[in-house]
Motif scaffolding. Structure first.
Motif, short mmCIF file in Angstrom:
data_model
loop_
_atom_site.label_atom_id
_atom_site.label_comp_id
_atom_site.label_asym_id
_atom_site.label_seq_id
_atom_site.Cartn_x
_atom_site.Cartn_y
_atom_site.Cartn_z
N ALA A 1 -0.02 3.32 -5.28
CA ALA A 1 -1.48 3.38 -5.12
C ALA A 1 -1.94 2.44 -4.01
O ALA A 1 -2.83 2.78 -3.21
N GLN A 2 -1.27 1.26 -3.93
CA GLN A 2 -1.63 0.32 -2.88
C GLN A 2 -1.32 0.89 -1.50
O GLN A 2 -2.11 0.78 -0.56
N GLU B 1 -3.83 3.47 -0.55
CA GLU B 1 -5.10 2.84 -0.18
C GLU B 1 -5.03 2.25 1.24
O GLU B 1 -5.96 2.41 2.03
N ALA C 1 -5.06 5.04 3.82
CA ALA C 1 -6.41 5.58 4.02
C ALA C 1 -7.24 4.64 4.90
O ALA C 1 -7.99 5.08 5.78
N ALA C 2 -7.08 3.33 4.65
CA ALA C 2 -7.81 2.35 5.46
C ALA C 2 -7.36 2.39 6.91
O ALA C 2 -8.17 2.27 7.84
N LYS D 1 -4.58 -3.59 10.26
CA LYS D 1 -4.36 -2.64 9.16
C LYS D 1 -2.98 -1.97 9.29
O LYS D 1 -2.33 -1.67 8.28
N TYR E 1 -0.15 -2.16 6.41
CA TYR E 1 0.46 -0.93 5.88
C TYR E 1 1.99 -1.02 5.95
O TYR E 1 2.69 -0.71 4.99
#
Length: 694
Positions: free
Chosen positions: A3-4, A7, A10-11, A60, A64
C-alpha cells in the motif's frame, strides 16, 4: 506492490504530471512574450516554478525507489534502457556497421524489425492509400538541385554547426550549448553557479532553438563552451545544410541531393497525376520511401537518424472548398486535441473533442484537415499505440510557416517525452506555385462554372519595343516578370506609372526601374465559362521509424511475478510473427503434425515459426513472448487422436482447444482484427495452462 509503494507511486505520477503542466506554461508564456503579451519577469517566475517542481519530482522518485527497491516504470532512463536492450538482443534493430564501430545515426532492422516495419507500412498503405483511393508514386531518392531550390531546401534546410579549431571535428552548436547550460543550472560546474546565474542558464536553455547565429555564438563564448573530449577552442557557428550532396553523371556537372523528404516527387508530378485522375479534384497522391538528413550529431536513438522511412500524402483540393466527402465518418471521433487555446490557457493539457465540433468552432481550419486527423487517430490505434498517449498539438502562430493555413502534429508520448510522429498541415498553394515559378510549367487545375460569369480581369501587356530599348539583353527577363505579376503587384506598377514616375520591378534578383509607356495594365470585364487556379494542398506526413519506436515502448512490459520475462504486447496486425507452432514433446509424430499446421498457416498468409527444441513449453512461450508473438499453437498426443490443438493468447496466457482445420481461418481473422480473443474464448473450450505458466 504494498500500500505504501502504491501511494508513493501515485504521488510520483502526480509530480511528473505537474512538471509536464508547468513546462507547457513556460512554453505558452514564451509565445506570449514574443507577441508582447507577457514580460520577462513572468517567464522567469514560470521557469523558477518549473525548477522547484522538478526538485519535488526528484525527491518523490528517490522515495519511491527506496521504498520499493526498484526504479519501476516511472524511471524513464531505466525503462528506455530495458526497451533498447530487448530490441538489440532480439535483433529488432542493430547499430549499422557494428563490426567497424558503427556510425551514429544509422540503424539496421533485423528479421523481426523488418517484419514489423513491413506490417506497419502495409497497414498504412491499406488504411490510407487503398481505402482512400489515393494515387501512389515512387520517385528517385537522388533529386536535382533545381527541384530543391524551388522548394526552399537548398537555402533554408540548415542547422548551426561549430568545429574544433585544431582537429576539425564537427559538432551541433545548440547541443553543446544545451549541455553547458544544464551543467550550470544543475550545479555541476566548479565552483557551482549562483542562483542568479542558474536562473539565467535555465531561461536560455529553454529558448536555445530560437537563437540566431550571432546570439548562439555569443552564448557559446559567454559560457566558455569548448570542444567535447579535446577541450579545444570552437569556431564561430555557421549554417550547415542537412542534405547529402552528390553529383549526377560521369562528369559530375549536375548537382543533386539525396531527398530530405518524399513530398517533392509528388509535387513535380502534379500535372500528370491530375491528367491520370481525369482532371478532377480533389484527389490525393502518396509515396512511401526513404529520406536522408545529414544530422550533425544524431541523438535519441531511432528517433533522430540520418536515413529514415517516410509515408507522405498530398491531398490536392480547391482553395475555396476544403470540405471532405467522407468527413461524416470521423466527425464524432474525439481524439486528444491540444489546440492553441489549450496551450495558452490555464489547464495546459490536451482534451478530447469531437472533430465535427472542432471544425464548427474554428479550432481546426477545415474538414479535410480534420478528416486526416481522425484517420491518423484511427491508424495509431489500429497498429497498437496507446490512445491515451497520442495527442494532436496545434502549432502556435509563431511556429507556422507564413504560407500555412493550419498545422497539427500527431505527438506520441514515450520515455523521451512527447515525440512528433506525424505532421498534418494545410500548406495552401505554396508548393505548386514555387515549382511553377522555377520550372515555368503551369501546375494548375481548371474549373468550369455552372453558369458563365461576368468578371473584371487584370490584363498586363508589356510594350516589348520600349522594354527592348530600355533594357537591351535583359528585356526578356523584365517582360517575363511583368507577365508573372500578381494582381496586387500589377496594380502597384500601374499606380506608379500613372503618377508620372518610374515603377520598381523585381526580377531575377535585380531591381529595374520601368519608364512610363513600358507596359499597359488595365482592367477589363470579360465573360468567363471557367478559370484556371492553383490547388491547395493538405499534407499528412508520417515518420515510420518514429511510430515504430513509440510502438516498441508502448508494447513493452515485464511479465508479472518475474523480472526476467520481458514481453512486447504487439497488436496482431503489427506483430512480426503471428503464431508459433510447438510440438509438446520432441517426438517425430508430433513434429510432423506441427509441420503440417505451419504449412497451413503459411498458405493462409500468416507468418509463423516452428520450435521443435526440447525446452519446456513454458520456456518456449517465454522466448516467443519476447518477440511479441500474439498466439501459440501447441500440438500434443490428443491432437493425433481428435485433430485439435491448444491455442494460447500471449498477454492473458489463456488457452483454448481449437480444431486444426479451423486454425488458419481463425488466426487470419484475429490477425486482421476482425475477431477478438474474447470472441474466441467464448466459442472454444478452455484449456488449462501448463504448470510453468500458472
Amino acid at each position: 506492490m504494498s500500500a505504501q509503494g502504491a501511494e508513493l507511486e501515485a504521488a510520483l505520477q502526480e509530480a511528473i504530471e505537474s512538471v509536464a503542466r508547468q513546462g507547457d506554461i513556460v512554453r505558452s508564456l514564451k509565445a506570449d512574450a514574443k507577441d508582447g503579451k507577457a514580460d520577462k519577469a513572468a517567464v522567469d517566475a514560470a521557469i523558477e516554478a518549473l525548477k522547484q517542481l522538478k526538485v519535488v519530482q526528484e525527491q518523490k522518485q528517490k522515495a519511491y525507489e527506496k521504498a520499493t527497491g526498484k526504479s519501476g516504470v516511472q524511471s524513464r532512463e531505466s525503462f528506455r534502457a530495458n526497451v533498447v536492450n530487448a530490441l538489440e538482443r532480439k535483433l529488432f534493430v542493430i547499430p549499422s556497421f557494428k563490426i567497424y564501430g558503427s556510425v551514429a545515426g544509422f540503424y539496421d532492422y533485423g528479421p523481426p524489425g523488418c517484419a514489423i516495419k513491413s506490417n506497419v507500412t502495409q497497414a498504412w498503405r491499406q488504411h490510407f492509400v487503398l481505402e482512400e483511393g489515393m494515387l501512389e508514386v515512387e520517385c528517385p531518392a537522388v533529386t536535382p538541385e533545381i527541384v530543391l531550390k524551388a522548394s526552399g531546401h537548398v537555402e533554408r534546410f540548415t542547422d548551426f554547426m561549430v568545429t574544433d579549431v585544431k582537429t576539425g571535428d564537427c559538432h551541433r552548436a545548440d547541443h553543446l550549448l544545451e549541455a553547458a547550460l544544464e551543467a550550470v543550472f544543475e550545479g555541476r560546474t566548479t565552483p557551482p553557479a549562483g542562483e542568479e546565474e542558474r536562473r539565467a542558464a535555465r531561461d536560455l536553455h529553454a529558448r536555445v532553438g530560437e537563437l540566431g547565429v550571432a546570439e548562439l555564438g555569443a552564448a557559446l563564448t559567454r559560457y566558455g563552451v569548448a570542444a567535447p573530449e579535446t577541450g579545444n577552442e570552437l569556431s564561430t557557428p555557421f549554417p550547415f545544410n542537412l542534405m547529402f550532396k552528390t553529383s549526377i553523371g560521369p562528369k559530375g556537372d549536375l548537382t543533386g541531393y539525396l531527398r530530405p523528404e518524399t513530398a517533392q516527387g509528388i509535387f513535380v508530378n502534379f500535372k500528370d497525376l491530375l491528367y491520370y485522375n481525369g482532371n478532377k479534384l480533389p484527389f490525393a497522391a502518396a509515396q512511401i520511401g526513404n529520406s536522408y538528413r545529414n544530422e550533425i550529431s544524431p541523438r535519441s536513438g531511432l528517433l533522430r537518424v540520418r536515413e529514415f522511412t517516410q509515408a507522405e500524402i498530398e491531398h490536392f483540393c480547391h482553395p475555396e472548398d476544403k470540405r471532405h466527402p467522407k468527413f461524416g465518418s470521423v466527425a464524432s471521433l474525439a481524439p486528444l486535441l491540444y489546440s492553441r487555446a489549450l496551450q495558452m490557457g490555464e489547464e495546459k493539457r490536451a482534451l478530447p473533442m469531437p472533430l465535427g465540433e472542432a471544425v464548427a468552432g474554428g479550432v481546426i481550419a477545415n474538414e479535410t484537415l480534420a478528416y486526416f486527423i481522425g484517420r491518423t487517430h484511427l491508424f495509431c490505434e489500429r497498429i497498437g499505440l496507446d490512445p491515451a498517449r497520442v495527442r494532436f498539438r496545434q502549432h502556435l502562430r509563431h511556429e507556422m510557416a507564413h504560407y500555412a493555413e493550419d498545422c497539427w502534429d500527431c505527438e506520441v508520448h514515450c520515455s523521451h517525452g512527447w515525440i512528433e510522429c506525424a505532421g498534418l498541415a494545410d500548406r495552401s498553394a505554396y508548393d505548386l506555385r514555387a515549382h511553377t515559378a522555377m520550372s515555368k510549367v503551369e501546375l494548375s487545375a481548371y474549373e468550369t462554372f455552372a453558369e458563365a460569369r461576368e468578371v473584371d480581369t487584370l490584363t498586363v501587356l508589356p510594350n516589348k519595343k520600349a522594354l527592348g530599348q530600355a533594357f537591351k539583353g535583359e528585356a526578356k527577363a523584365v517582360t517575363a516578370a511583368l507577365e508573372a505579376l500578381c494582381e496586387e503587384g500589377a496594380l502597384a506598377v500601374k499606380a506608379a506609372l500613372e503618377a508620372g514616375g518610374p515603377a520598381t520591378l523585381e526580377a531575377g534578383g535585380k531591381t529595374y526601374s520601368l519608364p512610363p509607356g513600358s507596359v499597359d495594365i488595365r482592367k477589363e470585364r470579360k465573360r468567363l465559362t471557367g478559370r484556371s487556379f492553383t490547388p491547395a494542398v493538405i499534407e499528412p506526413s508520417f515518420g515510420i521509424g518514429r511510430l515504430l519506436y513509440c510502438l516498441f515502448e508502448h508494447s513493452f512490459y515485464w511479465r508479472a511475478g518475474s523480472d526476467k520475462r520481458s514481453v512486447f504486447r504487439f497488436s496482431p496486425l503489427a506483430a512480426p510473427v503471428k503464431a508459433t507452432v510447438f510440438p509438446l514433446l520432441a517426438r517425430a509424430e508430433l513434429n510432423a503434425t506441427a509441420a503440417r499446421v505451419s504449412a497451413a498457416l503459411t498458405r493462409a498468409g500468416l507468418a509463423n515459426a516452428v520450435d521443435t527444441t526440447g525446452n519446456t513449453i513454458g520456456k518456449r512461450y517465454a522466448r516467443t513472448d519476447e518477440l511479441g508473438v500474439p498466439f501459440a499453437v501447441t500440438v500434443d498426443y490428443t491432437s493425433l487422436e481428435d485433430g485439435t490443438a491448444t491455442l494460447r493468447e500471449r498477454d492473458s496466457t489463456a488457452q483454448v482447444r481449437v480444431p486444426l482445420d479451423e486454425l488458419p481461418a481463425l488466426l487470419r481473422e484475429l490477425t486482421d482484427l476482425r475477431r477478438t480473443w474474447a470472441d474466441v474464448a467464448a466459442q472454444y473450450p478452455a484449456q488449462a495452462a501448463p504448470a510453468e505458466e500458472e
